[in-house]
Enzyme design. Structure first.
Site, PDB file in Angstrom:
ATOM      1  N   ARG A 175      -3.840  10.394  -5.908  1.00 23.27           N
ATOM      2  CA  ARG A 175      -3.682   9.665  -7.175  1.00 23.27           C
ATOM      3  C   ARG A 175      -4.585   8.415  -7.176  1.00 23.27           C
ATOM      4  NH1 ARG A 175      -2.804   4.621  -9.035  1.00 23.27           N
ATOM      5  NH2 ARG A 175      -1.281   4.304  -7.367  1.00 23.27           N
ATOM      6  N   ASP A 176      -4.259   7.472  -6.322  1.00 26.24           N
ATOM      7  CA  ASP A 176      -4.966   6.183  -6.343  1.00 26.24           C
ATOM      8  C   ASP A 176      -6.425   6.367  -5.968  1.00 26.24           C
ATOM      9  OD1 ASP A 176      -5.467   3.491  -6.433  1.00 26.24           O
ATOM     10  OD2 ASP A 176      -3.999   2.919  -4.931  1.00 26.24           O
TER      11      ASP A 176
ATOM     12  N   HIS B 271      -4.406  -3.313   0.296  1.00 28.18           N
ATOM     13  CA  HIS B 271      -5.818  -2.943   0.146  1.00 28.18           C
ATOM     14  C   HIS B 271      -6.626  -3.606   1.250  1.00 28.18           C
ATOM     15  CE1 HIS B 271      -5.875  -1.438  -4.298  1.00 28.18           C
ATOM     16  NE2 HIS B 271      -4.994  -0.808  -3.554  1.00 28.18           N
TER      17      HIS B 271
ATOM     18  N   CYS C  67     -15.165   1.956  -2.738  1.00 32.13           N
ATOM     19  CA  CYS C  67     -15.929   1.590  -1.546  1.00 32.13           C
ATOM     20  C   CYS C  67     -15.507   0.205  -1.120  1.00 32.13           C
ATOM     21  CB  CYS C  67     -17.414   1.589  -1.872  1.00 32.13           C
ATOM     22  SG  CYS C  67     -18.394   0.771  -0.620  1.00 32.13           S
TER      23      CYS C  67
END
Lengths: 313, 313
Positions: free
Chosen positions: B17-18, B213, B244
């Site tokens: 999903r993400d 993250h 990225c």
């Protein structure tokens, strides 16, 4: 203007030694000097400027004595160099360094493979270096860096008891501090906490720096773990110089910029000026064009609203 | 054969999903299915397979219902999907998901910019979703993921009291758990510990996942910090898919492979088979040729002598 509070941690920049020795090309001395000046301008207060090894072994670092001479002109800087043996120590002391760092393998197999000495022989070498220092330069500090302390690519596991034993041995031999190096990028945070605690129980405040690698991405997590158990000196390399972290077998030093960002974001004062630290990447890139320079914080930029804990002039 | 001990932590794979929503190209449904099968074969036990949003907004995820249908055939898997609103929740429940995750912005400015709703309006939406679930599918779990909980690229700082307030609001609205997301890569370990402690003090064991993250390289350090204060569910994305990490503004999800390696090396059982997890990169690469796939552990390889804590069949 109110006085700047003292830093909570010491960031020891090892790029000019650990980084440049891993790069195939040789950076010109004038470029190295520009880079050192930029690192000093960012308020880094300890820099490992080179290594006193035969130029035939590491031609990239053949100008170490000249770099020491220049670094000694930079105010407030502790000028450090690596020495593998007594001969190197003599050259380093003659050049005028403030601090020597001696790598001592915790892994029996690595010690034999790397310096063709047993660990006991290396402790004897450390003892000779201490005797020399005591004799001719009593103010010079000596650190032993216990390499492969968290694992070895040759023998695999390195028993923790042997690391603790070696730390006590080098302290008995007279070093001022003994750090632990994750030379092979095998450390994990639980091990870092456990081993630093054990070493501190054995040698107390002679416990030195955490030298972590980012080989498997755990560099900052391992530095955090070391900080949690009282470590206050951290080796790091600007731009992660010292091996591409994505290449197999790379050394992958912890990136100074990311480490300083982590600590400053946590409110842990490093004394380093992040903006000037990011600017110190330019002379590195200029001196080694095309060489990969890493760091997530430099690429992402500082977060909106980020204010560095300590004031800088 | 002795029984495998239960995992200590749950790794919730969000790549399908993400990750895929951040990739410009659309991965073919058959390729996604091969990837899901490989993730399941690696013993991942919770996968966010897609998002129930209009196909016009995220064409990459238009096949989510089909993926849910396939994922429901995989034994032992919790099939999860993101839903932004009541309409999405209805579609997800009809497709048969086991668990819904609803993003709720902790930042007032981000909430308005992202979904054109105040936070209070989003809490009302959550309440409607809970009512629907209670009515037609009482066994479906609902998680609220508090995005921008650690900082916001629009408004900068997000007051911690507001995050705690929002967590209590969504729990009062009836969600089963409320996680904290570092949507913008601004979290630091001290903040992670402080905020998860505050949220736990407010909502107890309804405290959910850490969604970190790696934008500035702190992803694993932040996961370690969350683990230290009792978090036991961690979102991660295979190959760091989802931006990225070296590009400005990238989302930079925590790399599942590195996270699993960190925990397993620490002796924290993930239940995930690392060797098969590394193998699950192949169908991802095959389905998105040329797309960057990250991860330090996959590049460096597992260390010599590394043995995974938990036995796998």
């Amino acid at each position: 203007m109110s006085p700047t509070p003292p830093p909570d941690v010491l960031i020891s920049e090892v790029g000019p030694r650990d980084g440049l020795q891993s790069v195939a090309r040789t950076m010109a001395t004038a470029d190295k000097i520009r880079w050192l000046d930029a690192l000093h301008a960012a308020s880094l207060r300890e820099i490992e400027v080179g290594s006193f090894v035969p130029a035939s072994l590491l031609p990239q670092l053949a100008d170490t004595a000249a770099l020491v001479r220049h670094a000694l002109t930079l105010p407030g800087l502790t000028v450090m160099a690596l020495v593998p043996n007594l001969r190197g120590a003599k050259a380093a002391i003659e050049a005028g360094v403030h601090k020597l760092t001696i790598p001592v393998s915790a892994s029996a197999a690595h010690s034999l493979a790397n310096v063709r000495k047993t660990r006991e022989d290396m402790v004897a070498e450390v003892r000779s270096i201490v005797a020399l220092r005591n004799d001719i330069a009593p103010n010079v500090k000596i650190e032993a860096g216990l390499s492969t302390a968290f694992g070895c690519t040759i023998q695999g596991e390195v028993p923790e008891d042997e690391v603790v034993w070696l730390a006590t041995q080098v302290v008995e031999a007279g070093v001022d501090e003994s750090g632990l190096s994750d030379t092979t990028g095998m450390a994990n945070p639980a091990q870092v906490r456990r081993l630093f605690n054990k070493v501190r129980a054995a040698i107390g405040d002679k416990t030195g720096a955490a030298h972590m690698h980012n080989t498997r991405g755990l560099g900052l997590a391992n530095c955090l773990a070391a900080y949690d158990v009282g470590v206050r000196t951290f080796d790091a390399s600007l731009g992660g110089l010292g091996g591409c972290p994505y290449a197999p077998g790379a050394s992958g030093n912890v990136v100074t910029e990311d480490l300083v960002f982590m600590f400053e974001a946590m409110g842990v004062r490093t004394g380093v000026d992040i903006a000037k630290l990011l600017a110190a990447r330019e002379p590195l890139k200029a001196g080694l064009p095309g060489e990969p320079v890493y760091g997530m914080t430099p690429e992402a930029g500082l977060p909106k609203g980020f204010a560095q804990g300590a004031a800088h002039d």
